[in-house]
Write a protein that holds these residues in place. Structure first.
Motif, PDB file in Angstrom:
ATOM      1  N   MET A  16       0.833  -1.174   0.000  1.00 37.22           N
ATOM      2  CA  MET A  16       0.000   0.000   0.000  1.00 37.22           C
ATOM      3  C   MET A  16       0.879   1.240   0.000  1.00 37.22           C
ATOM      4  SD  MET A  16      -1.544   0.179   3.893  1.00 37.22           S
ATOM      5  CE  MET A  16      -1.922  -1.548   3.967  1.00 37.22           C
ATOM      6  N   THR A  17       0.298   2.326  -0.473  1.00 34.15           N
ATOM      7  CA  THR A  17       0.959   3.623  -0.475  1.00 34.15           C
ATOM      8  C   THR A  17       0.106   4.572   0.369  1.00 34.15           C
ATOM      9  OG1 THR A  17      -0.230   4.528  -2.382  1.00 34.15           O
ATOM     10  CG2 THR A  17       1.747   3.204  -2.856  1.00 34.15           C
ATOM     11  N   PRO A  18       0.573   5.780   0.615  1.00 35.63           N
ATOM     12  CA  PRO A  18      -0.269   6.715   1.363  1.00 35.63           C
ATOM     13  C   PRO A  18      -1.596   7.010   0.653  1.00 35.63           C
ATOM     14  CG  PRO A  18       1.986   7.492   1.343  1.00 35.63           C
ATOM     15  CD  PRO A  18       1.919   6.305   0.418  1.00 35.63           C
ATOM     16  N   GLU A  19      -1.628   6.827  -0.669  1.00 38.44           N
ATOM     17  CA  GLU A  19      -2.840   7.134  -1.429  1.00 38.44           C
ATOM     18  C   GLU A  19      -3.829   5.983  -1.531  1.00 38.44           C
ATOM     19  OE1 GLU A  19       0.295   7.940  -2.996  1.00 38.44           O
ATOM     20  OE2 GLU A  19       0.104   9.886  -2.016  1.00 38.44           O
ATOM     21  N   LYS A  20      -3.309   4.729  -1.604  1.00 39.77           N
ATOM     22  CA  LYS A  20      -4.246   3.626  -1.847  1.00 39.77           C
ATOM     23  C   LYS A  20      -3.636   2.260  -1.549  1.00 39.77           C
ATOM     24  CE  LYS A  20      -3.083   3.517  -6.741  1.00 39.77           C
ATOM     25  NZ  LYS A  20      -3.560   3.648  -8.092  1.00 39.77           N
ATOM     26  N   LEU A  21      -4.525   1.293  -1.459  1.00 41.06           N
ATOM     27  CA  LEU A  21      -4.136  -0.110  -1.347  1.00 41.06           C
ATOM     28  C   LEU A  21      -3.986  -0.637  -2.768  1.00 41.06           C
ATOM     29  CD1 LEU A  21      -3.771  -2.716   0.337  1.00 41.06           C
ATOM     30  CD2 LEU A  21      -6.235  -3.045   0.126  1.00 41.06           C
ATOM     31  N   LEU A  22      -2.795  -1.070  -3.143  1.00 37.80           N
ATOM     32  CA  LEU A  22      -2.543  -1.553  -4.503  1.00 37.80           C
ATOM     33  C   LEU A  22      -2.848  -3.037  -4.664  1.00 37.80           C
ATOM     34  CD1 LEU A  22       0.818   0.166  -5.465  1.00 37.80           C
ATOM     35  CD2 LEU A  22      -1.422   0.582  -6.452  1.00 37.80           C
ATOM     36  N   LEU A  23      -2.626  -3.805  -3.607  1.00 41.04           N
ATOM     37  CA  LEU A  23      -2.763  -5.250  -3.736  1.00 41.04           C
ATOM     38  C   LEU A  23      -3.014  -5.861  -2.376  1.00 41.04           C
ATOM     39  CD1 LEU A  23      -2.297  -7.746  -5.671  1.00 41.04           C
ATOM     40  CD2 LEU A  23       0.021  -7.766  -4.772  1.00 41.04           C
ATOM     41  N   SER A  24      -3.944  -6.795  -2.346  1.00 46.00           N
ATOM     42  CA  SER A  24      -4.194  -7.577  -1.143  1.00 46.00           C
ATOM     43  C   SER A  24      -4.687  -8.938  -1.608  1.00 46.00           C
ATOM     44  CB  SER A  24      -5.246  -6.899  -0.261  1.00 46.00           C
ATOM     45  OG  SER A  24      -5.485  -7.684   0.887  1.00 46.00           O
ATOM     46  N   GLU A  25      -3.770  -9.899  -1.667  1.00 43.58           N
ATOM     47  CA  GLU A  25      -4.147 -11.237  -2.109  1.00 43.58           C
ATOM     48  C   GLU A  25      -3.149 -12.269  -1.610  1.00 43.58           C
ATOM     49  OE1 GLU A  25      -3.176 -12.025  -6.554  1.00 43.58           O
ATOM     50  OE2 GLU A  25      -3.855  -9.936  -6.440  1.00 43.58           O
ATOM     51  N   TYR A  26      -3.558 -13.516  -1.677  1.00 38.74           N
ATOM     52  CA  TYR A  26      -2.683 -14.617  -1.284  1.00 38.74           C
ATOM     53  C   TYR A  26      -1.703 -14.896  -2.404  1.00 38.74           C
ATOM     54  CZ  TYR A  26      -5.914 -15.457   2.529  1.00 38.74           C
ATOM     55  OH  TYR A  26      -6.671 -15.308   3.654  1.00 38.74           O
ATOM     56  N   VAL A  27      -0.410 -14.983  -2.054  1.00 43.85           N
ATOM     57  CA  VAL A  27       0.628 -15.283  -3.031  1.00 43.85           C
ATOM     58  C   VAL A  27       1.546 -16.352  -2.446  1.00 43.85           C
ATOM     59  CG1 VAL A  27       0.523 -12.958  -4.019  1.00 43.85           C
ATOM     60  CG2 VAL A  27       2.216 -13.455  -2.262  1.00 43.85           C
ATOM     61  N   ASP A  28       2.346 -16.964  -3.316  1.00 45.75           N
ATOM     62  CA  ASP A  28       3.248 -18.029  -2.890  1.00 45.75           C
ATOM     63  C   ASP A  28       4.614 -17.523  -2.460  1.00 45.75           C
ATOM     64  OD1 ASP A  28       1.398 -20.151  -3.478  1.00 45.75           O
ATOM     65  OD2 ASP A  28       1.792 -19.768  -5.599  1.00 45.75           O
ATOM     66  N   GLN A  29       5.025 -16.383  -2.995  1.00 40.53           N
ATOM     67  CA  GLN A  29       6.352 -15.855  -2.685  1.00 40.53           C
ATOM     68  C   GLN A  29       6.385 -14.366  -2.993  1.00 40.53           C
ATOM     69  OE1 GLN A  29       9.516 -17.575  -4.998  1.00 40.53           O
ATOM     70  NE2 GLN A  29      11.102 -16.408  -3.959  1.00 40.53           N
ATOM     71  N   VAL A  30       7.145 -13.621  -2.206  1.00 39.19           N
ATOM     72  CA  VAL A  30       7.366 -12.193  -2.435  1.00 39.19           C
ATOM     73  C   VAL A  30       8.869 -11.955  -2.395  1.00 39.19           C
ATOM     74  CG1 VAL A  30       7.040  -9.851  -1.520  1.00 39.19           C
ATOM     75  CG2 VAL A  30       5.189 -11.521  -1.335  1.00 39.19           C
ATOM     76  N   THR A  31       9.377 -11.168  -3.338  1.00 38.44           N
ATOM     77  CA  THR A  31      10.762 -10.719  -3.316  1.00 38.44           C
ATOM     78  C   THR A  31      10.726  -9.201  -3.373  1.00 38.44           C
ATOM     79  OG1 THR A  31      11.507 -12.720  -4.441  1.00 38.44           O
ATOM     80  CG2 THR A  31      13.014 -10.846  -4.436  1.00 38.44           C
TER      81      THR A  31
END
Length: 131
Positions: A1-16
């Protein structure tokens, strides 16, 4: 998320993500930690599909079930206009070449780094569609 908005909220397998001390990867069950972020590319994987985002500074909080990214600025690859990003790179390169006061040169270098990141992330998305 940024100060302006939520960009993504979902289940994922990996984050880098681009940590201040280097990129770090997170899988489910990862231990808790908090780190600052630098300018860089964030990507996440769902199954075999990888999605890309540009991240410009912020923080990441990791726990065994969740990664929260609080970024000053972030953009999904598909939201970045490649041609505008290329124009921004050219403009920033010219500004760095012109020189000026040390603070102006440093600002131009940061602008160039941001522009190159946005171009790279946008091109990844465009090239994914061709595979």
């Amino acid at each position: 998320m940024t100060p302006e908005k939520l960009l993504l909220s979902e289940y994922v397998d990996q984050v880098t993500a681009p940590g201040a001390d280097g990129d770090f990867g997170v899988l489910p069950g990862h231990s808790h930690f908090l780190t600052s972020l630098r300018i860089g590319e964030l990507h996440y994987r769902k199954g075999e599909q990888i999605q890309y985002m540009s991240v410009l500074w912020g923080f990441a909080e990791v726990n065994p079930k969740k990664v929260t990214i609080l970024a000053e600025i972030a953009e999904k690859a598909e939201d970045i206009d490649v041609e505008r990003a290329e124009a921004a790179v050219s403009k920033a390169e010219a500004h760095v070449e012109r020189g000026g006061l040390p603070s102006e040169v440093e600002e131009a270098k940061v602008s160039l780094e941001k522009a190159r990141l946005r171009k790279k992330v946008a091109e990844r998305f465009r090239n994914q569609g061709r595979s």
